[in-house]
Motif scaffolding. Structure first.
Motif, PDB file in Angstrom:
ATOM      1  N   LEU A  19       0.860  -1.194   0.000  1.00 40.31           N
ATOM      2  CA  LEU A  19       0.000   0.000   0.000  1.00 40.31           C
ATOM      3  C   LEU A  19       0.895   1.242   0.000  1.00 40.31           C
ATOM      4  CD1 LEU A  19      -3.015   0.709   0.054  1.00 40.31           C
ATOM      5  CD2 LEU A  19      -2.837   0.925   2.544  1.00 40.31           C
ATOM      6  N   ASP A  20       0.831   1.979  -1.114  1.00 33.79           N
ATOM      7  CA  ASP A  20       1.755   3.086  -1.368  1.00 33.79           C
ATOM      8  C   ASP A  20       1.237   4.399  -0.772  1.00 33.79           C
ATOM      9  OD1 ASP A  20       3.971   4.300  -2.384  1.00 33.79           O
ATOM     10  OD2 ASP A  20       3.495   3.938  -4.506  1.00 33.79           O
ATOM     11  N   ASP A  21       2.136   5.334  -0.565  1.00 34.50           N
ATOM     12  CA  ASP A  21       1.789   6.703  -0.118  1.00 34.50           C
ATOM     13  C   ASP A  21       0.886   6.686   1.103  1.00 34.50           C
ATOM     14  OD1 ASP A  21       3.144   7.299  -2.391  1.00 34.50           O
ATOM     15  OD2 ASP A  21       1.424   8.046  -3.523  1.00 34.50           O
ATOM     16  N   PHE A  22       1.125   5.773   2.022  1.00 32.13           N
ATOM     17  CA  PHE A  22       0.234   5.625   3.166  1.00 32.13           C
ATOM     18  C   PHE A  22       0.265   6.882   4.039  1.00 32.13           C
ATOM     19  CE2 PHE A  22      -1.006   4.187   7.412  1.00 32.13           C
ATOM     20  CZ  PHE A  22      -2.227   3.635   7.095  1.00 32.13           C
ATOM     21  N   ALA A  39       9.825   2.984   4.689  1.00 29.99           N
ATOM     22  CA  ALA A  39       9.792   4.451   4.716  1.00 29.99           C
ATOM     23  C   ALA A  39      10.386   4.932   3.409  1.00 29.99           C
ATOM     24  CB  ALA A  39      10.603   4.966   5.891  1.00 29.99           C
ATOM     25  N   GLU A  40       9.653   5.734   2.648  1.00 27.55           N
ATOM     26  CA  GLU A  40      10.195   6.174   1.354  1.00 27.55           C
ATOM     27  C   GLU A  40      10.554   7.659   1.374  1.00 27.55           C
ATOM     28  OE1 GLU A  40       7.661   5.554  -1.991  1.00 27.55           O
ATOM     29  OE2 GLU A  40       5.926   6.500  -1.075  1.00 27.55           O
ATOM     30  N   GLY A  41      11.468   8.024   0.488  1.00 32.89           N
ATOM     31  CA  GLY A  41      11.885   9.425   0.398  1.00 32.89           C
ATOM     32  C   GLY A  41      12.946   9.793   1.428  1.00 32.89           C
TER      33      GLY A  41
HETATM   34 CA    CA Z   1       5.075   6.366  -2.909  1.00 31.76          CA
END
Ligand code: CA
Ligand code: C2E
Ligand code: CA
Length: 645
Positions: A550-553, A607-609
């Motif tokens: 599940l992206d951009d949570f 954790a992205e970014g």
């Molecule tokens: Ca994303």
């Protein structure tokens, strides 16, 4: 079909009786003055011929008094005629009754006078009286054609004493006159009865026709009211809104006035439907309708356009700030909680405005641009108001250019993929790579994926893009170490139909790549668009062996219930939370709770970014072990990337 009614049955309906009385009154009041004129002139003629031979009281004073009474009634009737419309049914009926009585009285008086005058003078004078009485009564009965009762009464009051009186004279001429008069009276009564019946029937038909017309009008009014009203909320519907917009546009154009078209969309309504069912959804919409109706006024007209979308028209717009205030007030009303037995929900409304003439030169263009402003509000200012501006116009033009270029693109050659590593910071190794699309258009140059994916998502064209990119990813995986895992982004439309899912499944099967090496990333917002279908699609992929992430949570509004019902393996914390994670306590709290949520649901948390060592350290401290970001590796082409697990 409407048939003339029998006057007998006619009398039984009060409304029809009233209509008949009114018509009688109308016809009769036209002829009654004539009756008085005949009476007065004929009587004066007799008075003159008898002035010298009969006593003065009988030939002058009595006729003078009676003629004055007639003259007064004549004036009364002429005046009354002008006020017919303002009289009530009861007044009309009462006046008719009085008139019948007065006529009977006058008939008796003039007959008595004529008979009293008869004995005076020579046979010529007597013949004049006989002639006067018979011709006058015939004239009067004709004038009373529409008043059956008055005509019959007058005939009886005049003819009976007249015939008796002249028969008893035993003078052959007078007896003949009496018999003639009687016969004429009978004939006249027959004619009168027929005429009156026809008259009553005509009035009845007219009344029935009018009643039918009124009923038809009422039904047609009701029909057009219903055709223009939304059943659920009681607000005007889309058809009415568009008609109002057209009308407002025409007036504004003629008067050089400014007005605004607005579109409101509820944020979070789909979740209410998904979580509590359609009944609850309907209640929420009803309540929204009530709140919006409260906000409607002479300047602001609100309507339901369909689903959870509402429209508004604002007249007299001077400053954009004015619209912002209206928008803020509407958004605030929509934010108040919605309660029904057993549950409470909170929603917000996003609003887009387009102002005439700044934003468009036709109703359709204004509506389209208000919709664009709404779309912008939903993306950047959820729960707030956006007014269409020159900046938006520029964006629309750019999107149009991108769409054109995309439709003509050779996807196979113009699209490439970059791969960005996702790292396990505990074991210090790359666990997988996220595939990110790149497009180098021969006309536009390099176009950001966030832009062209958005453009492709506006139509089914996204399916072609997804399939082309997925084929490339699978081809790359073929050439790489079998241990390499890749995450691939799917759009809302890719999980929005069973057909798209079947297509994607076929592409994976044909490639021969082990599905468990693949992870599909879907955003919260994509899932929420149609939760049931999205859930079914993800379960289908999961059965195939693909992992789901599940992206951009944290950017959407997914509830725990939603997450729980999806076959997830990973959750990716949106990079928006990471911007100030090393300094912001609140951001740390959110990330900590997401990490804990993942732990309890046994999901991997990514954790992205991540861009700095400091961020990575804080995240590690919060319990996060999987990370992705420029700090660990930029997205790069396959050949520059050492794709190793
Ligand atoms: Ca994303
Ligand atoms: P996303 O799925 O959230 O992808 C991650 C985005 O974050 C990528 O942007 C990536 O380059 C960027 N990123 C990675 N690390 C960092 C960092 O440390 N700092 C910052 N500021 N950004 C970082 P990119 O490649 O521009 O893609 C943007 C979005 O476009 C993606 O967001 C995804 O939603 C969409 N997208 C990209 N490729 C595809 C695709 O093949 N299919 C679909 N449906 N969407 C795609
Ligand atoms: Ca992604």
């Amino acid at each position: 079909m409407i048939r003339p009614q029998d006057p007998a049955s006619f009398r039984t309906h009060p409304a029809e009786q009233a209509a008949l009385s009114r018509s009688q009154f109308d016809a009769f009041s036209r002829q009654l003055p004539l009756l008085y004129v005949i009476l007065v002139i004929n009587s004066l003629a007799v008075a003159v011929t008898h002035a010298a031979i009969a006593p003065a009281w009988l030939s002058i004073w009595l006729p003078a008094a009676m003629c004055t009474a007639c003259a007064i009634r004549l004036v009364v009737w002429v005046r009354r005629r002008q006020r017919l419309a303002s009289l009530t049914d009861e007044e009309v009926a009462a006046r008719l009754k009085t008139t019948v009585r007065l006529i009977a009285l006058l008939g008796a008086a003039f007959t008595g006078w004529g008979l009293m005058l008869f004995p005076y003078g020579d046979p010529y004078a007597r013949a004049h009286v006989a002639f006067y009485m018979s011709i006058t009564v015939i004239g009067c009965i004709f004038c009373l054609m529409h008043m059956r009762k008055a005509a019959l009464l007058l005939t009886a009051i005049v003819i009976v004493p007249f015939s008796l009186f002249f028969s008893l004279t035993h003078n052959a001429v007078l007896v003949a006159i009496a018999i003639n008069m009687l016969l004429v009276a009978v004939a006249m009564i027959l004619v009168l009865l027929t005429y009156y019946r026809d008259f009553a029937n005509l009035v009845a038909s007219k009344h029935a026709l009018q009643a039918k017309q009124a009923e038809l009008q009422r039904l047609s009014d009701e029909n057009s009211r219903l055709a223009n009203l939304d059943n659920l909320t009681g607000l005007p519907n889309r058809r009415r809104f568009l008609a109002d917009l057209d009308a407002l546009f025409q007036t504004a154009q003629a008067q050089h006035a400014r007005f605004a078209v607005g579109v409101i969309d509820l944020d979070g309504f789909k979740q209410v439907n998904d979580l509590y069912g359609h009944g609850a959804g309907d209640r929420v919409l009803e309540e929204v309708g009530r709140r919006l109706l409260d906000r409607s006024g002479p300047r602001i007209r609100l309507a339901r356009l369909g689903g959870d979308e509402f429209g508004l028209l604002v007249t007299d717009v001077r400053e954009p700030q004015d619209l912002r205030d209206i928008g803020a007030a509407i958004c605030e009303t929509l934010r108040a909680p919605y309660a029904w037995p057993g549950a409470t929900a909170r929603l917000s409304g996003s609003l887009g405005f387009a102002i005439y003439p700044d934003a468009g030169v036709s109703p359709a263009q204004l509506f389209e641009r208000a919709d664009y402003a709404l779309y912008f509000a939903k993306e950047h200012r959820r729960g707030g108001t956006t007014i269409f501006s020159a900046e938006h116009e520029k964006q629309i033009r750019e999107l149009g250019q991108v769409e054109q270029a995309l439709r003509q693109a050779d996807l196979e050659h113009e699209m490439t993929l970059h791969f960005q590593p996702i790292v396990d910071v505990v074991r210090d190794r790359v666990v997988s790579y996220e595939a990110l699309a790149r497009w180098n258009s021969p006309t536009l140059g390099s176009v950001a994926p966030s832009l062209f994916i958005k453009v492709a998502e506006r139509s089914d064209f996204i399916h072609a893009v997804t399939v082309a990119l997925l084929r490339k990813v699978l081809a790359t995986m073929h050439q790489s170490d079998p241990a390499v895992r890749v995450a691939f982004n799917l759009s809302a439309r890719d999980i929005g139909s069973a057909e798209a899912v079947a297509n994607i499944t076929d592409v994976i099967r044909e490639s021969g790549i082990e599905p468990s090496r693949l992870t599909f990333e879907v955003t919260e917002t994509a899932v929420i668009q149609d939760f049931e279908q999205a859930s079914a699609s993800l379960h289908a992929f999961k059965r195939l062996g693909v992992h789901i992430s599940l992206d951009d949570f944290g950017t959407g509004y997914s509830s725990l219930t939603c997450i729980h019902r999806l076959p997830l393996d990973k959750i990716k914390i949106d990079r928006g939370f990471l911007d100030r994670i090393d300094a912001d306590g609140a951001a740390q709290d959110i990330v900590r709770s997401i990490v804990e949520l993942c732990r309890s649901l046994e999901l991997i948390c990514v954790a992205e970014g991540v861009q700095t060592q400091a961020q990575a350290k804080v995240l590690r401290g919060l319990g996060c072990t999987a990370m992705q970001g420029f700090y660990f590796g930029m997205p790069m082409p396959f050949d520059e990337q050492a794709l190793v697990a």
